[in-house]
Design a protein around this motif. Structure first.
Motif, PDB file in Angstrom:
ATOM      1  N   LEU A 373      47.375  52.601  43.635  1.00  0.00           N
ATOM      2  CA  LEU A 373      46.348  52.792  45.126  1.00  0.00           C
ATOM      3  C   LEU A 373      45.247  52.370  44.986  1.00  0.00           C
ATOM      4  N   SER A 381      49.659  46.819  39.914  1.00  0.00           N
ATOM      5  CA  SER A 381      50.718  45.990  40.843  1.00  0.00           C
ATOM      6  C   SER A 381      51.879  45.769  39.700  1.00  0.00           C
ATOM      7  N   SER A 402      55.646  57.522  46.352  1.00  0.00           N
ATOM      8  CA  SER A 402      55.090  56.796  46.883  1.00  0.00           C
ATOM      9  C   SER A 402      54.260  55.558  46.400  1.00  0.00           C
ATOM     10  N   THR A 405      56.538  52.690  45.200  1.00  0.00           N
ATOM     11  CA  THR A 405      56.572  51.523  46.367  1.00  0.00           C
ATOM     12  C   THR A 405      56.056  50.715  46.584  1.00  0.00           C
ATOM     13  N   LYS A 406      54.282  51.115  46.372  1.00  0.00           N
ATOM     14  CA  LYS A 406      54.310  49.878  46.595  1.00  0.00           C
ATOM     15  C   LYS A 406      53.441  48.810  45.492  1.00  0.00           C
ATOM     16  N   LYS A 408      54.254  45.454  43.010  1.00  0.00           N
ATOM     17  CA  LYS A 408      54.712  43.977  42.537  1.00  0.00           C
ATOM     18  C   LYS A 408      55.924  44.155  42.651  1.00  0.00           C
TER      19      LYS A 408
END
Length: 728
Positions: A373, A381, A402, A405-406, A408
């Motif tokens: 994050l 990533s 959470s 889900t970010k 790549k």
């Protein structure tokens, strides 16, 4: 047809006989006459046939397409994964990370090839499940003995006094040490006149077998051990009882201990001064005494300091490298000396977030969400997850979910579509332990961590189903797809890729048995075939006392370092905590295991989750605490920490001390798409309550604080939500 193998669920590595009919497991039984495992196997090991033959087994690679998964060829999956990795690696190799779970550790080749892949990538961002359960032991050993895997273990057959602190071997077996049939082994100590004393916040199953139990408040082990050390050096000055030439730091430790009399810590730990003095006296008078520790010690917030003090007590009481005390195993070669020559595990690599030092080549799992994050050129990533399910085992699970889900790219290698795999972009199907040849994992094979020493080997019991591949094959092929060489060597990569290609043509992928045999032969051990000819184990010489001090210590000066500077400085900052609870709803949360569950692995096995009390985890509390909150069994409570909240039904547990709430871990599978038994069970993910991030971790080892957590418990005005992994 009966086939011989051994279990790869935990350190016990119990010998098994597998009856195979029509290419499937019909029955699994313990190997009755086995030299090392004594005809024992637990219910979890005996249920492996059901676990690995589940209709939920993954047998083909999967690719996420929108909100669903579609089968995809290995060629396509590898090509597309490789394209993303190559592009991200151009920005920075540290944008690629890997999480290595516990299941990887109980195989020999899996963690080696996973580490080799990441070394080829050139990334420091490897994260390990060790920082949820055992990194405190590695950190202590690195500083004290010069090598993280130097782990002295109790001489169970000859000791007179065993102190068990922060572990429950009757349910969870020994940490690191191979000890089959723990109940039998503990009872044998008592039968020959020895003593086994359990110090724990709960009167555990082990305490009932041992017969001697001392309650302690959770998270206060370090204070108990400081006072133990104070009494020890007062009654038995080390300069008079110890061969001091092998040790550095004795005087410094005596100075540190002088201010921690039992009278100072009694209100912190709940252990009266007289009780503690009697315990230390009995320990020191015994002709051979040992201390067994485990995850409970490490998860309590001061785990590394506590483990350090355990090692110090063992040494200063004269029980290090002593018959009946603690021995230091010898595997098929001197792993510690080899690692020192090659510079393994010696790099002072630091994390981008929190400046944590890499331990055993891995960073703390508790900063993974932050690394994903936090913006920057080296922001993670792309993540590979192998042999683990971090969403069920790591702290602050809601935040980590959470963060995932970010990403790549998220690639998971597993046998199931579990919680973590259910968020992946690609899921790569792996073989199970029953579907590959193997040797025992690193601790018994390379380090001799066995109470009854022997060697073993196993062929694959079953053919791999569908398109599943072993991890050695997977990471060799991923390295090729990503344009890197395993361990950073293009020549090695070329050789291993060629061997894998030839093996794939013949239907068995990477030549695992060939490599395992080479490992044995290179170290002048019996070969793979010879070990197979000994289904009851190939006995080897027992570990000898007097073989370690002055001979195999790998610190710079060859002496045991009893007062590492970082540990001493941290201890100087240790404050005396407030004792007791401050309001009727304030409690301390501790963890708990069940006989029929193993972390988060076995909730998808129907035979292990059939009873009403096995359909969920519950919040156990002392009956008096339930009465104080006006709760009855089955009532719902909300449990809230600084990190989050969960909701569970309560149950009374008389053996639990007052002021505590105990919740079994590994539950809360409602987010798993491919666990069609487990995701229909109730239960909450207790790690939602644990804090992550740099401030939430123990700084010396990066250990997560997973037990002894301050929580508030209140009756819930709403029922438990069976469809949420928090119960809310």
């Amino acid at each position: 047809m009966k086939k011989q193998t051994f279990c790869r669920i935990c350190e016990a590595s119990c010998a098994l006989e597998v009856s195979v009919e029509a290419g499937a497991v019909a029955r699994i039984e313990p190997r009755k006459g086995h030299h090392g495992t004594l005809g024992f196997a637990c219910m979890k090991g005996l249920a492996q046939g059901e676990m690995y033959s589940s209709p939920d087994r993954l047998t083909t690679p999967l690719k996420r397409v929108g909100d669903r998964y579609e089968p995809v060829s290995w060629q396509t999956a590898l090509h597309e994964i490789g394209a993303v990795v190559r592009a991200e690696r151009e920005v920075s190799p540290h944008r690629i990370g890997m999480y290595v779970g516990t299941a990887a550790g109980f195989s020999l080749l899996h963690p080696i090839f996973a580490q080799g892949f990441m070394e080829g990538i050139g990334s420091r961002n490897v994260y390990s499940s060790a920082t949820q359960d055992c990194a405190h032991r590695f950190a202590a050993a690195q500083e004290i003995y010069g090598f993280p895997f130097t782990q002295p273990f109790p001489d169970l057959d000859k000791l007179e006094f065993l102190l068990i602190l922060g572990t429950n071997p009757v349910v969870s077996k020994w940490t690191f040490l191979q000890v089959a049939h723990p109940v039998k082994r503990l009872k044998s100590i008592v039968k020959r006149g020895g003593r086994v004393v359990v110090v724990d916040p709960r009167e555990t199953e082990t305490a009932k077998v041992a017969g001697e139990y001392q309650a302690i408040r959770p998270g206060t082990d370090v204070y108990f051990l400081l006072s133990f050390l104070h009494v020890l050096v007062d009654l038995y000055p080390p300069e008079k009882t110890l061969d001091v030439q092998y040790f550095d730091g004795i005087e410094q430790l005596e100075s540190l201990a002088k201010d921690w009399a039992p009278e100072r810590t009694a209100t912190i730990t709940g252990i009266a001064p007289g009780q503690l003095r009697d315990l230390v006296g009995a320990f020191c008078r015994a002709q051979g005494a040992a201390i067994a520790t485990g995850t409970g010690l490490g998860m309590g917030g001061q785990g590394t300091l506590a483990q350090w003090l355990v090692e110090v007590i063992i040494a200063l009481s004269g029980n290090l490298d002593r018959e009946g005390g603690h021995l230091i195993g010898e595997g098929i070669f001197d792993f510690a000396a080899y690692a020192k020559r090659k510079g393994l595990f010696a790099r002072d690599t630091r994390s981008r977030v929190g400046n944590f030092r890499s331990l055993n080549g891995a960073m703390p799992g508790g900063i993974l969400a932050d690394e994903i994050l936090t913006p920057g050129k080296e922001q993670v990533s792309t993540l590979f997850v192998t042999g683990g399910n971090p969403l069920m085992t790591m702290p602050n699970a809601e935040r980590l979910r959470s963060a995932f889900t970010k990403l790549k790219l998220l690639v998971v290698t597993d046998i199931y579509l579990n919680e973590t795999a259910s968020l992946a972009d690609y899921v790569l199907p792996a073989t199970s332990p029953l579907e590959r040849p193997d040797l025992p994992f690193v601790f018994p094979l390379f380090l001799g961590l066995q109470s009854i020493p022997y060697l073993a080997a196993t062929e694959a019991v079953l053919a791999p189903p569908g398109e599943t591949r072993d991890e050695a094959t997977i990471y060799t092929q991923l390295a090729t797809a990503c344009g890197v060489g395993l361990f950073g060597s293009k020549l090695l990569q070329s050789v291993l890729s060629g061997l894998t290609w030839l093996g794939t043509l013949r239907g068995w992928g990477f030549p695992q048995r060939w490599l395992l045999n080479r490992i044995l032969k290179h170290n002048k051990a019996p070969g793979f075939r010879e070990l197979l000819d000994h289904p009851d184990g190939y006995p080897v010489a027992s570990t000898k006392s007097g073989s370690f001090l002055g001979k195999r210590v790998t610190t710079e000066n060859g002496k045991v370092q009893l007062a590492p500077s970082d540990f001493v400085a941290r201890l100087a900052e240790l404050a005396t905590p407030a004792s007791g609870t401050t309001s009727p709803g304030d409690f301390r949360l501790i963890s708990k295991r069940r006989h029929n569950t193993h972390n988060s692995w076995t909730q998808n096995v129907a035979s292990l989750t059939r009873g009403d009390n096995e359909q969920t985890n519950v919040a156990y509390m002392n009956p008096a605490d339930l009465a104080g909150l006006k709760l009855s069994a089955g009532s719902a409570v909300d449990i809230t920490s600084a990190a989050g909240s969960i909701r569970l039904p309560v149950a009374a547990l008389q053996t639990l001390e007052r002021g505590l709430v105990s919740v079994p871990h590994g539950w809360g599978h409602q987010h798993a798409q491919g666990l069609n038994i487990a995701n229909k069970l109730r239960g909450a993910n207790v790690n939602i309550l644990a804090s992550d991030g740099p401030e939430g971790l123990e700084p010396l080892s990066g250990m997560a604080h997973l037990t002894g957590i301050p929580v508030n418990v209140v009756p819930s005005s709403e029922p438990v939500n069976p469809h949420s992994w928090s119960g809310i």
